[in-house]
Write an enzyme that holds these catalytic residues in place. Structure first.
Site, PDB file in Angstrom:
ATOM      1  CG  HIS A   1      -2.115   1.308  -4.193  1.00  0.00           C
ATOM      2  ND1 HIS A   1      -2.834   0.677  -4.322  1.00  0.00           N
ATOM      3  CD2 HIS A   1      -1.580   2.574  -4.191  1.00  0.00           C
ATOM      4  CE1 HIS A   1      -1.839   1.378  -2.086  1.00  0.00           C
ATOM      5  NE2 HIS A   1      -1.946   2.780  -2.558  1.00  0.00           N
TER       6      HIS A   1
ATOM      7  N   GLY B   1     -13.464  -2.486   3.757  1.00  0.00           N
ATOM      8  CA  GLY B   1     -12.427  -3.376   3.156  1.00  0.00           C
ATOM      9  C   GLY B   1     -11.085  -2.950   3.475  1.00  0.00           C
TER      10      GLY B   1
END
Ligand code: OAD
Length: 250
Positions: free
Chosen positions: A120, A188
């Site tokens: 990202h 996570g």
């Protein structure tokens, strides 16, 4: 849990080609809030209003003021935690080859990891919307918002906003790594944002062992071969320790 971690370590220590996919949860113990769930950023602000590229284009000063400026303050202070360090230890042990991260915080590199795909993008870099010149985020002055380039263009963080495509080279390489790895560690992430969430599916379909580390179940938990349910700092430190022990014994 100890037995599960031992089993996971045995699997990892026997594999030559392990890839990790990480998400916001791995940086929670570094003081960076996640996006979803308890204390999540998207509980406080509407991502469609502040994290969509159309919102940025419409009112860059507002998006800088509400979202990006405070992100900079949090990320400036953040340091790698035990989980980032554990992934570096697995790389040093010759087990982990690449980290695909959805995070833009640079903490894997700060922990020493060499091959990190920033799926990202990266918050460490700002890019001019007009001339595409790049600047280090650390060097930015934020006395007036939005910050501007010398050419008069508006600066934006070099991250993927909602409504934007994943950089094609990152997507392609991640897909190839997912299809070719022996095991994938998924740490996570709520595994809800595509196409990142699809990488463990590719890995599993290509025959890899998928190991999830997360205190909560996710849509991936059912598909995973193992779920180590706990916080990344503790679980990953124990896992790295076990792997190192096994490698020393062999
Ligand atoms: P999320 O915020 O969606 O999910 C964070 C995950 O971390 C949850 O599953 C939590 O249970 C878990 N978690 C919380 N504390 C943890 C801890 N101490 N150790 C381990 N896990 C913990 O974050 P992502 O999945 O990364 O996109 O979100 C994906 C994308 O959505 C982000 O990259 C961002 C966001 O919109 C963009 O900005 C483009």
């Amino acid at each position: 849990m100890e037995e599960l971690i031992h089993q996971a370590a045995e699997i990892l220590a026997a594999k030559k080609n392990v890839v990790a996919l990480t998400g916001a949860g791995i940086s929670v113990e570094s003081g960076i809030p996640p996006f979803r769930g308890k204390g999540g950023l998207w509980e406080k602000i509407d991502p469609m209003k502040y994290a969509h590229i159309d919102a940025f284009i419409k009112d860059p000063a507002e998006v800088w003021d509400v979202l990006i400026k405070s992100m900079k303050e949090v990320l400036d202070r953040a340091r790698p935690n035990a989980a980032h360090k554990a992934l570096f230890r697995l790389e040093r042990a010759g087990i982990l080859k690449t980290i695909i991260t959805q995070n833009v915080d640079g903490l894997h590199q700060a922990a020493g990891s060499k091959d990190v795909i920033e799926f990202h993008g990266s918050f460490a870099v700002q890019r001019c919307m007009d001339c595409h010149a790049t600047f280090e985020t650390g060097s930015l002055k934020l006395d007036s918002l939005p910050p501007m380039c010398q050419c008069g263009g508006i600066l934006r963080p070099d991250v993927v906003f909602f409504g934007e495509l994943i950089p094609p080279n990152h997507l392609k390489r991640s897909q190839l790594l997912a299809a070719g790895c022996d095991a994938m560690l998924v740490i996570g992430t709520s595994a809800t944002v595509e196409p990142a969430a699809y990488m463990p599916v590719i890995a599993k379909r290509s025959g890899a062992v998928v190991i999830e580390v997360n205190p909560e179940p996710t849509p991936l938990t059912r598909l995973a071969d193992m779920a180590l349910m706990g916080k990344a700092g503790k679980v990953m430190s124990l896992l790295a320790e076990e792997v190192e022990k096994l490698i020393r014994q062999w």
